[in-house]
Design an enzyme around this catalytic site. Structure first.
Site, mmCIF file in Angstrom:
data_model
loop_
_atom_site.group_PDB
_atom_site.id
_atom_site.type_symbol
_atom_site.label_atom_id
_atom_site.label_comp_id
_atom_site.label_asym_id
_atom_site.label_seq_id
_atom_site.Cartn_x
_atom_site.Cartn_y
_atom_site.Cartn_z
ATOM 1 N N SER A 143 0.836 -1.122 0.043
ATOM 2 C CA SER A 143 -0.142 0.072 -0.028
ATOM 3 C C SER A 143 1.004 1.226 0.006
ATOM 4 O O SER A 143 2.109 1.283 0.283
ATOM 5 C CB SER A 143 -0.826 -0.171 1.321
ATOM 6 O OG SER A 143 -1.516 1.190 1.489
ATOM 7 N N TYR A 156 -3.898 -0.616 9.976
ATOM 8 C CA TYR A 156 -3.523 -0.744 8.532
ATOM 9 C C TYR A 156 -2.105 -0.241 8.088
ATOM 10 O O TYR A 156 -1.245 -1.067 7.508
ATOM 11 C CB TYR A 156 -4.699 -0.110 7.803
ATOM 12 C CG TYR A 156 -4.707 -0.383 6.567
ATOM 13 C CD1 TYR A 156 -5.306 -1.504 5.752
ATOM 14 C CD2 TYR A 156 -3.893 0.674 5.326
ATOM 15 C CE1 TYR A 156 -5.144 -1.565 4.213
ATOM 16 C CE2 TYR A 156 -3.866 0.477 4.115
ATOM 17 C CZ TYR A 156 -4.403 -0.887 3.526
ATOM 18 O OH TYR A 156 -4.571 -1.035 2.275
HETATM 19 P P1 NAD Z 1 -11.855 -5.112 -1.201
HETATM 20 O O1 NAD Z 1 -12.404 -4.726 0.199
HETATM 21 O O2 NAD Z 1 -12.769 -4.753 -2.374
HETATM 22 O O3 NAD Z 1 -11.248 -6.399 -1.344
HETATM 23 C C1 NAD Z 1 -10.699 -7.088 -0.111
HETATM 24 C C2 NAD Z 1 -10.780 -8.500 -0.360
HETATM 25 O O4 NAD Z 1 -10.201 -9.232 0.618
HETATM 26 C C3 NAD Z 1 -12.159 -9.333 -0.470
HETATM 27 O O5 NAD Z 1 -11.985 -10.107 -1.598
HETATM 28 C C4 NAD Z 1 -12.405 -9.595 0.739
HETATM 29 O O6 NAD Z 1 -13.133 -10.810 0.442
HETATM 30 C C5 NAD Z 1 -10.996 -10.289 1.126
HETATM 31 N N1 NAD Z 1 -10.908 -10.556 2.366
HETATM 32 C C6 NAD Z 1 -10.865 -9.621 3.377
HETATM 33 N N2 NAD Z 1 -10.932 -10.415 4.784
HETATM 34 C C7 NAD Z 1 -10.678 -11.753 4.436
HETATM 35 C C8 NAD Z 1 -10.573 -12.784 5.098
HETATM 36 N N3 NAD Z 1 -10.513 -12.688 6.524
HETATM 37 N N4 NAD Z 1 -10.643 -14.013 4.540
HETATM 38 C C9 NAD Z 1 -10.583 -13.978 3.237
HETATM 39 N N5 NAD Z 1 -10.711 -13.145 2.510
HETATM 40 C C10 NAD Z 1 -10.552 -11.937 3.170
HETATM 41 O O7 NAD Z 1 -10.692 -4.060 -1.121
HETATM 42 P P2 NAD Z 1 -9.357 -3.912 -2.372
HETATM 43 O O8 NAD Z 1 -9.135 -2.525 -2.398
HETATM 44 O O9 NAD Z 1 -9.722 -4.677 -3.495
HETATM 45 O O10 NAD Z 1 -8.278 -4.646 -1.490
HETATM 46 C C11 NAD Z 1 -7.244 -5.633 -1.897
HETATM 47 C C12 NAD Z 1 -6.045 -5.264 -1.315
HETATM 48 O O11 NAD Z 1 -5.381 -3.924 -1.895
HETATM 49 C C13 NAD Z 1 -6.005 -5.028 0.146
HETATM 50 O O12 NAD Z 1 -4.809 -5.656 0.635
HETATM 51 C C14 NAD Z 1 -5.879 -3.770 0.481
HETATM 52 O O13 NAD Z 1 -5.220 -3.310 1.727
HETATM 53 C C15 NAD Z 1 -5.017 -3.423 -0.608
HETATM 54 N N6 NAD Z 1 -4.826 -2.067 -1.199
HETATM 55 C C16 NAD Z 1 -6.329 -1.512 -1.700
HETATM 56 C C17 NAD Z 1 -5.906 -0.090 -1.900
HETATM 57 C C18 NAD Z 1 -7.089 0.625 -2.515
HETATM 58 O O14 NAD Z 1 -7.170 2.016 -2.844
HETATM 59 N N7 NAD Z 1 -8.342 -0.034 -2.694
HETATM 60 C C19 NAD Z 1 -4.870 0.663 -1.770
HETATM 61 C C20 NAD Z 1 -3.648 0.226 -1.479
HETATM 62 C C21 NAD Z 1 -3.906 -1.302 -1.261
#
Ligand code: NAD
Length: 251
Positions: A143, A156
């Site tokens: 991130s 986080y």
């Molecule tokens: P999202 O909330 O749409 O997706 C998160 C995913 O993780 C979902 O599929 C959810 O079911 C899964 N998940 C969460 N807890 C879980 C558990 N206990 N067991 C199994 N699966 C689980 O969000 P996203 O933005 O797609 O996030 C994906 C990754 O990207 C994460 O690690 C997030 O921290 C990271 N991220 C996102 C952003 C952003 O701007 N969206 C930026 C930097 C990093």
């Protein structure tokens, strides 16, 4: 030259592939040729349909990654698809927002367990198989908060900063075994994870104004970085945390 990026015949395990960034990455890897094993809490039906559309095999594995218990079984299930596991994308993650003065221990633990502890033990389970087979690719989703502190998300920020350190630590140990461990640090992307920010009339325009590219990211914006780090094109790349952030960190 483009053959370096071809993933034909590879199997990729992607956690949290039912939505958001994980879904975008799973579809990109399938388009590059990989069969996909989705590991997560919820059915990845839409992702499975998109993978099938490009002619790749798909396996949907239910696992709650808030504990490390399912890690080995998830890796075994992935191997059962075609007898091999070449690529792991540790994408599943959660975020809990609160002033640091008010953070509850249960929320702290949930974030660290999902975003950090499970990432390590899934990587370990996969690397034991990959080391026997002579190599593989592990991609952790970091991130901007692997580099910055963020606001009202201390667990986080701690978890994602640790993911950057873990990526380097594992790269050092496993490079000689033919395993590439790297990370992608997405900027601000339009997913469930950022829904609260995008709905905030103060934070949303402030974030947008700071992104040199002038827009939030879409899951497809990670496709190139994910295929690169999953493919032979990155065979001499170890321990990097690659920002895909519309230029955010350059400011
Ligand atoms: P999202 O909330 O749409 O997706 C998160 C995913 O993780 C979902 O599929 C959810 O079911 C899964 N998940 C969460 N807890 C879980 C558990 N206990 N067991 C199994 N699966 C689980 O969000 P996203 O933005 O797609 O996030 C994906 C990754 O990207 C994460 O690690 C997030 O921290 C990271 N991220 C996102 C952003 C952003 O701007 N969206 C930026 C930097 C990093």
């Amino acid at each position: 030259m483009l053959d370096l990026f071809n993933l034909d015949g590879r199997t990729a395990l992607v956690t949290g592939a039912n939505t958001g960034l994980g879904q975008g990455i799973a579809i990109a890897l399938a388009e590059a040729g990989a069969d996909i094993v989705a590991v997560g809490r919820s059915a990845a039906t839409e992702t499975g349909a998109r993978v099938a559309e490009v002619g790749r095999r798909f396996l949907d594995v239910r696992a709650d990654l808030s504990s490390t218990a399912p890690a080995r079984a998830a890796v075994d299930a992935a191997i059962s698809l075609s007898g091999r596991l070449d690529i792991v994308v540790n994408n599943a993650g959660i975020i809990r927002r609160a002033d640091s003065l008010d953070v509850e221990e249960a929320d702290w633990d949930a974030v660290i367990d999902t975003n950090l502890k499970s990432v390590f033990f899934l990587a370990q389970a996969a690397a034991r198989h990959m080391a026997e087979r002579g190599g593989g690719k592990i991609i952790n989703i970091a991130s901007l908060l692997s580099f910055q502190g963020g606001i009202r998300v201390p667990a986080y920020a701690a978890s994602k900063s640790a993911v950057a350190g873990l990526t380097r630590a594992l790269a050092n140990e496993w490079a000689a075994r033919g395993i590439n461990v790297n990370a992608i640090a997405p900027g601000y992307f339009d997913t469930n994870n950022t829904a609260a920010l995008r709905a905030d009339p103060v934070r949303e325009p402030a974030i947008l104004a700071r992104i040199p590219a002038g827009r939030w990211g879409e899951p497809g914006d990670l496709a190139g970085a994910a295929v690169f780090l999953a493919s032979r094109a990155s065979d001499y790349v170890h321990g990097v945390v690659l920002p895909v952030d519309g230029g955010w960190l350059a400011r």
